[in-house]
Design a protein around this motif. Structure first.
Motif, mmCIF file in Angstrom:
data_model
loop_
_atom_site.group_PDB
_atom_site.id
_atom_site.type_symbol
_atom_site.label_atom_id
_atom_site.label_comp_id
_atom_site.label_asym_id
_atom_site.label_seq_id
_atom_site.Cartn_x
_atom_site.Cartn_y
_atom_site.Cartn_z
ATOM 1 N N LYS A 15 0.838 -1.217 0.000
ATOM 2 C CA LYS A 15 0.000 0.000 0.000
ATOM 3 C C LYS A 15 0.867 1.259 0.000
ATOM 4 O O LYS A 15 0.705 2.140 -0.850
ATOM 5 C CB LYS A 15 -0.900 0.054 1.257
ATOM 6 C CG LYS A 15 -2.005 -0.943 1.309
ATOM 7 C CD LYS A 15 -2.873 -0.747 2.536
ATOM 8 C CE LYS A 15 -2.165 -1.065 3.832
ATOM 9 N NZ LYS A 15 -1.815 -2.491 3.992
ATOM 10 N N THR A 16 1.753 1.326 0.990
ATOM 11 C CA THR A 16 2.542 2.544 1.148
ATOM 12 C C THR A 16 3.490 2.739 -0.028
ATOM 13 O O THR A 16 3.604 3.847 -0.574
ATOM 14 C CB THR A 16 3.325 2.478 2.475
ATOM 15 O OG1 THR A 16 2.374 2.350 3.537
ATOM 16 C CG2 THR A 16 4.165 3.717 2.683
ATOM 17 N N ASP A 39 -1.865 6.380 8.196
ATOM 18 C CA ASP A 39 -1.406 5.253 8.999
ATOM 19 C C ASP A 39 -0.552 5.766 10.155
ATOM 20 O O ASP A 39 0.444 6.461 9.919
ATOM 21 C CB ASP A 39 -0.581 4.306 8.105
ATOM 22 C CG ASP A 39 -0.200 3.022 8.822
ATOM 23 O OD1 ASP A 39 -0.381 2.936 10.053
ATOM 24 O OD2 ASP A 39 0.299 2.107 8.141
ATOM 25 N N HIS A 43 4.595 5.452 7.712
ATOM 26 C CA HIS A 43 5.587 4.975 6.740
ATOM 27 C C HIS A 43 5.635 5.832 5.475
ATOM 28 O O HIS A 43 6.709 6.064 4.925
ATOM 29 C CB HIS A 43 5.315 3.513 6.366
ATOM 30 C CG HIS A 43 5.638 2.556 7.473
ATOM 31 N ND1 HIS A 43 5.259 1.231 7.463
ATOM 32 C CD2 HIS A 43 6.303 2.749 8.647
ATOM 33 C CE1 HIS A 43 5.687 0.645 8.577
ATOM 34 N NE2 HIS A 43 6.309 1.541 9.307
ATOM 35 N N ASP A 144 -2.920 7.012 1.819
ATOM 36 C CA ASP A 144 -2.317 5.742 2.224
ATOM 37 C C ASP A 144 -3.002 5.292 3.504
ATOM 38 O O ASP A 144 -2.937 5.973 4.530
ATOM 39 C CB ASP A 144 -0.809 5.920 2.454
ATOM 40 C CG ASP A 144 -0.133 4.608 2.808
ATOM 41 O OD1 ASP A 144 -0.606 3.551 2.337
ATOM 42 O OD2 ASP A 144 0.859 4.629 3.560
#
Ligand code: ADP
Ligand code: MG
Length: 292
Positions: A15-16, A39, A43, A144
């Motif tokens: 995802k990131t 998040d 990250h 994200d």
């Protein structure tokens, strides 16, 4: 403005990496891009060298306080430029991050008694759009998401128009997809009729292996079997190959385009950016037109 969320309740699926490098690719392509890190692990922020302390303006302040998105935006500095990176104009405000700090983990609890808590981010974005003039409006807003289906993810789903699901092609890849699609469907019915599924992004793809090809076909079949709600969704044509440079780039606080512009990773994310940029949604899906 297109609003995209990268979502999968599983961690470690890309995802990131996808949100950051897709955002960087779109910015490099001349778009104005704002990346929002939802998040608590932060990250995406760290990947772009946006390292925040608890008192720095972050997405936490936007969700729990009076902070505007504009007030919490950090312009991205991608670190020392390497060859091939010169065309990315970092300093014209074209690429910004609304960063996160671990304090974001407390937001879900703090907001528990707030009415309309799942709409906060959507409202903040609407405010931001209303305030932006033509010249400073964003082409892309990229979110994200954390690896859960909690309040932060819900805020993302209410705020965006398109969801992309990064997925690692291993044999349990589809496990959990049903639950994820159910959540998206529920949000679409009750809270955000605009919401559509952009597609699945196969990440850490080992080209040439039977498993990777099989999982890709399985996902395609999964969507095809449900001709109603997800008929228009599928697997993105661009597969993100496993590439060690993509795993190294975050520790240098750089996107793949600065860290290793000649790598497979840079090639794949540039290609994904072109594919997604070309895939502008035509219409709101049929199922989205009735509210529950
Ligand atoms: P998520 O955000 O879903 O938890 P990440 O994007 O952080 O997943 O990816 C998980 C780990 O895998 C990270 O260490 C990341 O650097 C690495 N990674 C992601 N995509 C690739 C890829 N295509 N090739 C190699 N490593 C990757
Ligand atoms: Mg992540």
């Amino acid at each position: 403005m297109r609003k995209l969320a990268f979502l999968n309740q599983k961690g470690g699926v890309g995802k990131t990496t996808s949100a950051v490098n897709l955002a960087a690719a779109l910015a490099a392509g001349g778009h104005r891009v704002c990346l929002i890190d939802l998040d608590p692990q932060a990250h995406a922020s760290l990947h772009l060298n946006v390292v925040l302390g608890p008192d720095d303006p972050s997405i936490y302040d936007v969700l729990t306080g009076d902070m505007t998105l504009a007030g919490a935006r950090h312009e991205v500095t991608l670190g020392p430029l390497r060859d091939g990176c010169d065309d990315i104009q970092h300093h014209d405000g074209r690429f910004c991050v609304v960063g996160a700090h671990i304090n974001l983990a407390a937001a879900e609890v703090e907001l528990v008694s707030v009415v309309g808590r799942e709409m906060i981010l959507a409202d903040r974005i609407a405010e931001d759009v209303a305030q932006a003039d033509e010249e400073h409006s964003w082409d892309y807003l990229i979110l994200d998401c954390p690896p859960s289906l909690g309040l932060l993810t819900l805020n993302a789903l209410v705020a965006v128009d398109e969801v992309y699901i990064p997925m690692q092609p291993h044999f349990l890849a589809l496990h959990g997809l049903g639950k994820l699609l159910e959540t998206i469907q529920l949000v679409r019915k009750r809270l955000n009729p605009q919401l559509r599924l952009g597609g699945v992004i196969l990440s850490m793809y080992d080209a040439g292996t039977r498993l990777a090809a099989e999982v890709s076909e399985d996902v395609q079949r999964y969507f095809a079997a449900d001709a109603g709600d997800w008929a228009s969704a599928g697997v993105c044509e661009t597969k993100i190959r496993r590439n060690i440079r993509l795993a190294e780039a975050p520790s240098f606080g750089q996107s793949i385009f600065c860290y290793a512009p000649d790598s497979n990773g840079a090639e794949d994310y540039a290609s994904l950016a072109m594919e997604i940029d070309a895939a502008r949604p035509a219409t709101v899906p049929r199922a989205a037109t009735h509210a529950a």
